[in-house]
Design an enzyme around this catalytic site. Structure first.
Site, PDB file in Angstrom:
ATOM      1  N   PRO A   9       0.784  -1.240   0.000  1.00  0.00           N
ATOM      2  CA  PRO A   9       0.000   0.000   0.000  1.00  0.00           C
ATOM      3  C   PRO A   9       0.815   1.289   0.000  1.00  0.00           C
ATOM      4  CG  PRO A   9      -0.224  -1.192   2.081  1.00  0.00           C
ATOM      5  CD  PRO A   9       0.438  -2.114   1.117  1.00  0.00           C
ATOM      6  N   ASN A  10       0.335   2.193  -0.800  1.00  0.00           N
ATOM      7  CA  ASN A  10       0.848   3.572  -0.916  1.00  0.00           C
ATOM      8  C   ASN A  10       2.183   3.693  -1.648  1.00  0.00           C
ATOM      9  OD1 ASN A  10      -1.377   4.732   0.582  1.00  0.00           O
ATOM     10  ND2 ASN A  10      -0.492   3.747   2.376  1.00  0.00           N
ATOM     11  N   ARG A  17       4.715  11.070  -2.565  1.00  0.00           N
ATOM     12  CA  ARG A  17       4.367  10.786  -1.170  1.00  0.00           C
ATOM     13  C   ARG A  17       5.542  11.124  -0.240  1.00  0.00           C
ATOM     14  NH1 ARG A  17       4.473   4.664   1.342  1.00  0.00           N
ATOM     15  NH2 ARG A  17       3.659   5.254   3.379  1.00  0.00           N
ATOM     16  N   TYR A  22      10.682   9.357   1.421  1.00  0.00           N
ATOM     17  CA  TYR A  22      10.740   8.324   0.365  1.00  0.00           C
ATOM     18  C   TYR A  22      11.402   8.790  -0.933  1.00  0.00           C
ATOM     19  CZ  TYR A  22       7.474   6.019   3.527  1.00  0.00           C
ATOM     20  OH  TYR A  22       6.900   5.433   4.630  1.00  0.00           O
ATOM     21  N   ASN A  71       8.138  -5.407  -0.339  1.00  0.00           N
ATOM     22  CA  ASN A  71       7.926  -4.243   0.522  1.00  0.00           C
ATOM     23  C   ASN A  71       6.419  -4.168   0.748  1.00  0.00           C
ATOM     24  OD1 ASN A  71       7.680  -1.866   1.859  1.00  0.00           O
ATOM     25  ND2 ASN A  71       8.952  -0.664   0.458  1.00  0.00           N
ATOM     26  N   ALA A  74       2.792  -0.588   5.036  1.00  0.00           N
ATOM     27  CA  ALA A  74       2.280  -0.641   6.407  1.00  0.00           C
ATOM     28  C   ALA A  74       1.744  -2.028   6.787  1.00  0.00           C
ATOM     29  CB  ALA A  74       1.201   0.418   6.595  1.00  0.00           C
ATOM     30  N   HIS A  77       3.563  -4.234   9.332  1.00  0.00           N
ATOM     31  CA  HIS A  77       3.419  -4.090  10.782  1.00  0.00           C
ATOM     32  C   HIS A  77       2.074  -4.594  11.296  1.00  0.00           C
ATOM     33  CE1 HIS A  77       6.749  -1.543   9.715  1.00  0.00           C
ATOM     34  NE2 HIS A  77       5.951  -0.681   9.101  1.00  0.00           N
ATOM     35  N   ASP A  84       2.091 -15.072   7.213  1.00  0.00           N
ATOM     36  CA  ASP A  84       1.782 -16.501   7.011  1.00  0.00           C
ATOM     37  C   ASP A  84       2.041 -16.926   5.573  1.00  0.00           C
ATOM     38  OD1 ASP A  84       1.065 -16.908   9.632  1.00  0.00           O
ATOM     39  OD2 ASP A  84      -1.100 -17.078   9.253  1.00  0.00           O
ATOM     40  N   GLU A  95      12.696  -9.097   2.568  1.00  0.00           N
ATOM     41  CA  GLU A  95      11.862  -7.958   2.987  1.00  0.00           C
ATOM     42  C   GLU A  95      12.677  -6.679   2.819  1.00  0.00           C
ATOM     43  OE1 GLU A  95      10.645  -8.262   7.096  1.00  0.00           O
ATOM     44  OE2 GLU A  95       9.939  -6.184   7.145  1.00  0.00           O
ATOM     45  N   HIS A  97      12.602  -2.219   2.967  1.00  0.00           N
ATOM     46  CA  HIS A  97      11.942  -0.945   3.253  1.00  0.00           C
ATOM     47  C   HIS A  97      12.837   0.179   2.763  1.00  0.00           C
ATOM     48  CE1 HIS A  97       8.897  -2.950   5.546  1.00  0.00           C
ATOM     49  NE2 HIS A  97       9.862  -3.654   6.121  1.00  0.00           N
ATOM     50  N   ILE A  98      12.212   1.203   2.252  1.00  0.00           N
ATOM     51  CA  ILE A  98      12.944   2.361   1.731  1.00  0.00           C
ATOM     52  C   ILE A  98      13.510   3.156   2.906  1.00  0.00           C
ATOM     53  CG2 ILE A  98      12.660   4.527   0.456  1.00  0.00           C
ATOM     54  CD1 ILE A  98      10.286   3.003  -1.021  1.00  0.00           C
ATOM     55  N   SER A  99      12.665   3.404   3.890  1.00  0.00           N
ATOM     56  CA  SER A  99      13.097   4.148   5.074  1.00  0.00           C
ATOM     57  C   SER A  99      13.656   3.169   6.114  1.00  0.00           C
ATOM     58  CB  SER A  99      11.910   4.916   5.658  1.00  0.00           C
ATOM     59  OG  SER A  99      10.892   4.006   6.062  1.00  0.00           O
ATOM     60  N   ARG A 104      12.071   5.136  13.030  1.00  0.00           N
ATOM     61  CA  ARG A 104      10.783   5.838  12.943  1.00  0.00           C
ATOM     62  C   ARG A 104       9.891   5.465  14.138  1.00  0.00           C
ATOM     63  NH1 ARG A 104       8.539   5.308   7.023  1.00  0.00           N
ATOM     64  NH2 ARG A 104       7.247   7.033   7.788  1.00  0.00           N
ATOM     65  N   ARG A 108       6.373   0.906  13.806  1.00  0.00           N
ATOM     66  CA  ARG A 108       7.045   0.386  12.599  1.00  0.00           C
ATOM     67  C   ARG A 108       8.195  -0.551  12.957  1.00  0.00           C
ATOM     68  NH1 ARG A 108       4.867   3.789   8.514  1.00  0.00           N
ATOM     69  NH2 ARG A 108       4.393   5.834   9.366  1.00  0.00           N
TER      70      ARG A 108
HETATM   71  C1  DQA Z   1       7.867   1.352   4.215  1.00  0.00           C
HETATM   72  C2  DQA Z   1       7.865   1.577   5.727  1.00  0.00           C
HETATM   73  C3  DQA Z   1       6.490   1.336   6.296  1.00  0.00           C
HETATM   74  O1  DQA Z   1       6.504   1.554   7.697  1.00  0.00           O
HETATM   75  C4  DQA Z   1       5.491   2.299   5.674  1.00  0.00           C
HETATM   76  O2  DQA Z   1       4.192   2.045   6.154  1.00  0.00           O
HETATM   77  C5  DQA Z   1       5.520   2.255   4.191  1.00  0.00           C
HETATM   78  C6  DQA Z   1       6.812   2.193   3.520  1.00  0.00           C
HETATM   79  C7  DQA Z   1       9.229   1.719   3.591  1.00  0.00           C
HETATM   80  O3  DQA Z   1       9.488   1.245   2.475  1.00  0.00           O
HETATM   81  O4  DQA Z   1       9.998   2.476   4.179  1.00  0.00           O
HETATM   82  O5  DQA Z   1       4.493   2.359   3.520  1.00  0.00           O
HETATM   83  O6  DQA Z   1       7.619  -0.020   3.963  1.00  0.00           O
END
Ligand code: DQA
Length: 138
Positions: A9-10, A17, A22, A71, A74, A77, A84, A95, A97-99, A104, A108
């Site tokens: 998502p997102n 964003r 990001y 990735n 959210a 979390h 699963d 796995e 994550h960009i950040s 944070r 998270r």
């Molecule tokens: C994220 C980190 C997550 O906590 C956040 O909800 C995202 C992006 C990252 O790539 O840093 O949507 O997965």
């Protein structure tokens, strides 16, 4: 070697964003660069904002792909179901994550995915995907 990047998502809004977290690049542009950098990998990309669609894609990929870079945004979390699904499939899932999620908010810091993943890469900006891809080269 077939590897798919699965974004949750997102992450379709990268580039607009929260650019201070990001960055300014759209994922589509970054993905084009990535394909040029790793010509030996058959790289594909899937995005969904919907939890069940991400799970369905992980199930599909278990038969047609050599590995997944995930990735889950959210859902990382919150989603026991995605955790699963990662546990259920045999192909390696990295796995990313960009950040740096550990730098944070506290919510998270927990992931339902990490325990079942081959590894975790977090905090290198979009380069996190690239670092994960290197793993499939060695
Ligand atoms: C994220 C980190 C997550 O906590 C956040 O909800 C995202 C992006 C990252 O790539 O840093 O949507 O997965």
């Amino acid at each position: 070697m077939k590897i798919e990047i699965v974004n949750g998502p997102n992450l379709n809004l990268l580039g607009e964003r929260e650019p201070e977290i990001y960055g300014n690049l759209t994922f589509e542009k970054y993905f084009d660069e990535l394909k040029l950098k790793f010509p030996e990998i058959e790289l594909s990309y899937f995005h969904s904002n919907v939890e069940g669609e991400i799970i369905n894609r992980l199930h599909e990929l278990r038969k047609i792909s050599n590995g997944i870079i995930l990735n889950a945004g959210a859902y990382t979390h919150t989603s026991i179901a995605i955790g699963d699904a990662v546990a259920a499939i045999q192909i390696p899932v990295i796995e990313v994550h960009i950040s740096n999620v550990f730098a944070r908010e506290e919510f998270r810091h927990h992931s339902f995915i990490t325990k079942h993943a081959k590894g975790l890469i977090t905090g290198f900006g979009l380069k996190s995907y690239e670092l994960a891809l290197h793993n499939f080269m060695i």
